[in-house]
Design an enzyme around this catalytic site. Structure first.
Site, PDB file in Angstrom:
ATOM      1  N   ASP A 148       0.866  -1.178   0.000  1.00 25.79           N
ATOM      2  CA  ASP A 148       0.000   0.000   0.000  1.00 25.79           C
ATOM      3  C   ASP A 148       0.908   1.235   0.000  1.00 25.79           C
ATOM      4  O   ASP A 148       2.127   1.118   0.078  1.00 25.79           O
ATOM      5  CB  ASP A 148      -0.943  -0.009   1.203  1.00 25.79           C
ATOM      6  CG  ASP A 148      -0.223   0.292   2.504  1.00 25.79           C
ATOM      7  OD1 ASP A 148       1.030   0.289   2.495  1.00 25.79           O
ATOM      8  OD2 ASP A 148      -0.889   0.515   3.515  1.00 25.79           O
ATOM      9  N   SER A 149       0.312   2.385  -0.088  1.00 30.14           N
ATOM     10  CA  SER A 149       1.118   3.587  -0.263  1.00 30.14           C
ATOM     11  C   SER A 149       1.489   4.247   1.055  1.00 30.14           C
ATOM     12  O   SER A 149       2.335   5.115   1.098  1.00 30.14           O
ATOM     13  CB  SER A 149       0.329   4.591  -1.096  1.00 30.14           C
ATOM     14  OG  SER A 149      -0.885   4.880  -0.441  1.00 30.14           O
ATOM     15  N   ASP A 180      -8.008  -7.304   0.284  1.00 29.03           N
ATOM     16  CA  ASP A 180      -7.037  -7.516   1.362  1.00 29.03           C
ATOM     17  C   ASP A 180      -7.682  -7.071   2.658  1.00 29.03           C
ATOM     18  O   ASP A 180      -8.545  -6.188   2.659  1.00 29.03           O
ATOM     19  CB  ASP A 180      -5.767  -6.689   1.136  1.00 29.03           C
ATOM     20  CG  ASP A 180      -5.942  -5.262   1.614  1.00 29.03           C
ATOM     21  OD1 ASP A 180      -6.558  -4.477   0.869  1.00 29.03           O
ATOM     22  OD2 ASP A 180      -5.513  -4.932   2.729  1.00 29.03           O
TER      23      ASP A 180
END
Lengths: 549, 441
Positions: free
Chosen positions: A186-187, A412
């Site tokens: 993820d970021s 997720d």
């Protein structure tokens, strides 16, 4: 036709114009000013959706056999997406990702659930089990950029050839068999919500108060062990590594130690981590936030940050950058979700971006289920069919079935692993589909968790009874957590495999109906079928997918 | 009923394969009847029975493995509240019919009442003192579910029928070294009596080891002590028991005293058949393990691999190069700070931060084959359970390697050399805090 005209009318917009001045954060971006929001935003659609430009049915989806070898071309050098079958709006696909250094490719069959390995491992589960146990056999797992940047530091991961190598490959050992798995990172944007009290969002990026550097934690910067030096501007005011001379003033300063995560930093970190799929930094707002202006600002900022992420992305030949659709819960025509989608469409049509896949973000944050499914529905109707769709943070089994029906491919969530650590097993049957093993009921229950489950706790000659797990949980035996974590992940993997099988056989509607009726059995004593208590949102969502329950 | 014991491929405690009485085996303590960190899949993968059966046996303590909830019988179950109450256990008690975990069945299992009664007491006592009591009918055992009464009959049933172990140690009443003479005498008498009773009632299909209270053995003149050894000697002569299990030896703090007491004990049963198994149920350090080996013990019980994993330590003591210690061509060794147990404290080893090497070069365990030191360091720093899992796999694998080396050296008559090699490392560490243990890459 109309759509094409619309695109021509909008015309390509130079990149520089997309970075707005600080005082203009709530202004509609220039590239969206000419968009016709009277029609739903959609592009690249196939049947059963309606076509992009009018209300006629879209052309049929082109499917390929399951074993078709991947082809990576210039337009998508690191991801090959094949659709094998559709059943209503649900689809069975395979995502081929460019193999990481020296690895053989491991295709990702969809729908897929990605377990979360926040800090480069799944809690209580070895990579060996995760990749080789047939009950699990997870082709892709998720890691968190924010956490990896703090510990051990992405610079160190880069030295090791990325997180793949760091996690499961002894690079000096010739006899080593490298684990074959894909990674998604993820970021770091999600931490804006989860660490809201410690973060502040500006146009430049997100400023986090580093939780590990808080003096009360008594850690004094020890967590930065992976960084060689503190020259980077991202992590400001590097903590001392020596605890011996920590004065009160130093302690006060630690309160102010902040970590600025810019879109460029997020991408640089993710480039160093080396995951197969990386996410653009988005401005995440809690879905229960009431400030409409904040949502609007976040939506436009997400678009601007995507441009900066694109510019910063150095490894497009081997890493796939997914943008994230934001826009709160506003699914109205011309609303924030549509504006965000239009922004991405604009970039694709202009040739500025060619996203290999799209993520749907800003959900699973406590919003009502009715709002939740409508956002998913809208995004799936809009996003192109030739690219995977990833619904972030969603992992309840019922949500997976409903959202797969709406056309989502990837999921997720920490739910299966976290709930395992609390002594809760996922099981089929009446909602909520969980079994609390610490409860007294399980003390003398000698059944396995779930008959037919292929996990280590339930299958084969080993069979561990609920009473045994209850007993192990009572004494906090690590084996209980390990077995429960495996069971819960096996349950999720089994669920997505069943969904895929049903789609391949074009029987997804029956599967979804059975699943929902198994969870909601109200009224079964009156008319055998049950399902009287199926929530309205489930009925409506599945109806939108063409499934009548 | 066909016993599960008969079906498995475990090596028999009384068999003389793999070098017979010369083999040295690790008796790994289980916790709650299970090996922590090892799921069935990991156990099969990392420690397949064919590879470890000669060196790894599983010790199961009735103390924690056979505790079960006791359900209260409801007086009335008319309303919902009472139905709920019905499900709540009214307490916990020993259940002699408790079966072992199925994935442990292929392994040789040895049942004991408890590995270390004094430690159990300290762990569970609020006052942090040793409180071990017994009567002629039972011993009081400290468990996770409070103090429980364990009778000789219940224990024997659990060992023979419930856990279906390959070998069991007769029930004992251990007391501390500094207990009063009266208490010591009573514990000896009880232990002797229970041993005799168990021998009388013991079925012939399992192996029985006579428990021997080691701390008491120092009292040469005590009639109870004399009776203990006479009784054991008789049982060995009659082949009523196949081995002797020394209890509470690990509690003797002085090393020289430990060695001398063990020597005395072995001396007193010197007329035993050469095939007699000599077991020490519990050891608390590598030094104690090597002392047992040096004195000719066959089965050495310990939970050190588990303990080390919990303490985030990797067992790296060199166990493979003892034969060519003086060989000048031997690979150059890298000084490294390890502790007195030959372990490397991972959490404080900052040199591992960027180290791409495995814990130990050439180690064939899953951890060393697939993961590097830097990853382990990261897992330890982030307090992940996986750190303990991977460290345990390595520690147990390497410990089995030590026992393999012990067996080989005993067969080749080079025990002294191996002991010196290991003890040198420990001594070096104690003096210099440095040990020449890790081969350089």
């Amino acid at each position: 036709m109309g759509g094409n005209e619309e695109e021509k009318a909008e015309g390509p917009v130079p990149k520089k114009q997309r970075v707005e001045e600080p005082h203009d954060f709530s202004r509609l971006p220039d590239e969206l000013k000419n968009v016709d929001f009277s029609r739903p935003i959609r592009w690249g659609k196939c049947f059963p959706y309606i076509s992009d430009n009018d209300n006629t049915p879209a052309p049929p989806v082109s499917t390929v056999p399951v074993d078709t070898p991947p082809v990576f071309d210039d337009s998508s050098p690191a991801l090959c997406h094949y659709i094998h079958a559709v059943s209503g709006r649900a689809r069975a696909c395979t995502i081929h990702l460019k193999p990481h250094k020296g690895q053989t490719t491991r295709p990702v069959p969809t729908p897929i659930f990605m377990p979360v390995g926040t800090k480069g491992c799944l809690k209580g589960l070895s990579m060996h089990e995760l990749t080789t146990d047939p009950a699990l056999s997870c082709p892709i797992i998720l890691a968190n950029t924010y956490h990896m940047a703090l510990q051990p530091g992405t610079e160190l991961l880069d030295e090791f050839g990325g997180l793949h190598c760091f996690m499961g490959n002894n690079i000096n050992n010739e006899t080593s068999k490298e684990y074959n798995f894909n990674l998604l990172t993820d970021s770091g944007g999600f931490q804006m919500v989860s660490l809201a009290k410690l973060s502040q969002v500006t146009e430049e990026g997100v400023t986090f108060e580093n939780p590990f550097l808080h003096p009360q934690k008594g850690d004094h910067g020890k967590r930065y062990y992976g960084k060689k030096n503190s020259t980077t501007t991202t992590i400001q005011d590097e903590a001392p590594t020596d605890d011996t001379n920590v004065s009160e003033e130093d302690n006060n300063n630690k309160d102010k130690r902040m970590m600025l995560l810019k879109p460029e930093d997020s991408i640089r970190y993710q480039n160093e981590i080396g995951a197969n799929i990386i996410m653009a930094l988005d401005d995440v707002v809690s879905s229960v936030e009431v400030d409409a202006d904040r949502f609007e600002m976040a939506t436009y900022r997400t678009l601007r940050w995507y441009d900066r992420c694109l510019q910063a992305h150095q490894k497009s030949h081997c890493q796939n950058l997914f943008p994230i659709v934001q826009g709160g819960l506003d699914t109205s025509p011309g609303g924030l979700r549509e504006r965000c989608l239009a922004g991405f469409r604009r970039r694709e049509l202009d040739g500025i971006a060619n996203a290999p896949g799209y993520a749907i973000g800003g959900l699973a944050g406590g919003e009502s289920k009715d709002d939740f499914w409508r956002v998913v529905d809208q995004c799936c109707k809009a996003l192109p069919d030739n690219k995977p769709r990833y619904l972030m943070g969603v992992g309840y089994p019922l949500d997976l079935v409903v959202c797969s029906a709406l056309g989502v491919d990837m999921y997720d969530c920490v739910y299966p692993t976290r709930t395992a650590r609390f002594g809760v097993a996922l099981v089929p049957g009446p909602t909520p589909g969980t079994l609390r093993l610490k409860s007294h009921d399980c003390a003398t229950d000698h059944n396995v968790l779930q008959e037919g489950c292929p996990c280590q706790a339930c299958a084969g000659v080993h069979k561990v009874s609920r009473a045994r797990l209850h007993r192990l949980l009572k004494t906090e035996h690590p084996l209980a957590i390990q077995l429960l974590t495996q069971h819960n992940i096996a349950y999720m993997m089994s669920l997505v495999r069943q969904m895929r099988q049903a789609i391949l056989q074009d029987k997804f509607d029956a599967f979804a109906r059975d699943f929902v009726h198994d969870q909601f059995r109200g009224g079964a004593e009156k008319n055998n079928s049950g399902g009287q208590d199926i929530p309205v949102w489930v009925r409506e969502a599945l109806a939108a997918a063409g499934i009548d329950v | 009923m066909a016993s599960k014991r008969d079906k498995c491929s475990a090596s028999s405690p009384s068999s003389n394969d793999d070098g017979g009485e010369k083999a040295v085996r690790l008796l790994l303590h289980t916790v709650d009847g299970a090996i922590p960190y090892l799921t069935p899949h990991l156990l099969e993968t990392c420690f397949p029975i064919e590879q470890v059966k000669d060196f790894l046996w599983i010790g199961i303590a009735v103390r924690d493995a056979c505790i079960s909830p006791v359900m209260a019988t409801p007086k009335k179950d008319t309303d919902e509240t009472k139905n709920k109450k019905k499900n709540k256990p009214s307490g916990y008690a020993f259940s002699p019919t408790t079966e072992p975990d199925a994935w442990l069945l292929p392994y040789t299992r040895v049942t004991v009442p408890t590995f270390d009664p004094c430690q159990d007491s300290i762990r569970h006592s609020h006052k942090n003192i040793v409180d071990v009591t017994a009567s002629n009918d039972h011993v009081m055992v400290w468990t996770e579910f409070g103090r429980q009464t364990l009778t000789r009959e219940a224990y024997d049933t659990a060992a023979a029928e419930g856990l279906q172990s390959h070998a069991s140690v007769t029930l004992f009443d251990a007391c501390t070294e500094d207990a009063k003479a009266k208490r010591k005498r009573a514990s000896l008498e009880r232990t002797n009596a229970w041993r005799e009773e168990t021998i009388k009632s013991h079925a012939s299909d399992g192996t029985l080891w006579a428990s021997c209270l080691v701390a008491a053995a120092k009292e040469d003149q005590d009639p109870g002590v004399t009776q203990q050894f006479e009784s054991i000697q008789n049982a060995l002569d009659n082949k009523s028991v196949n081995g002797v299990a020394f209890v509470n030896w690990q509690t003797i703090s002085d090393a020289s005293q430990r060695v001398s007491v063990l020597q005395q004990c072995i001396q007193r049963i010197k007329n035993a058949p050469t095939t007699t198994t000599l077991a020490v149920l519990s050891t608390n350090s590598l030094e104690q393990v090597m002392e047992c080996f040096q004195q000719g013990i066959n089965i050495i019980g310990t939970n050190l691999p588990i303990q080390w994993a919990k303490q985030k330590k990797a067992f790296v003591c060199d166990v493979g190069n003892w034969k060519n210690r003086k060989d000048p061509k031997r690979p150059k060794l890298e000084p490294s700070s390890v502790d007195a147990d030959g372990c490397f404290p991972v959490d404080s080893s900052e040199t591992w931060i960027r180290d791409a090497n495995p814990i130990l070069a050439g180690c064939s365990c899953l951890t060393c084959q697939q993961h590097c030191r830097a990853y382990l360091y990261h897992l330890v720093q982030t307090k992940e359970l996986l750190a303990e899992i991977l460290l345990f796999i390595h520690n147990l694998h390497h410990m089995i390697g030590l026992f393999r080396a012990c067996s080989q050296s005993r067969i080749s008559g080079s025990e002294e050399e191996l002991c010196r090699h290991i003890q040198d490392q420990i001594a070096n560490n104690n003096n210099n805090n440095e040990l020449q243990g890790l081969t350089k890459h």
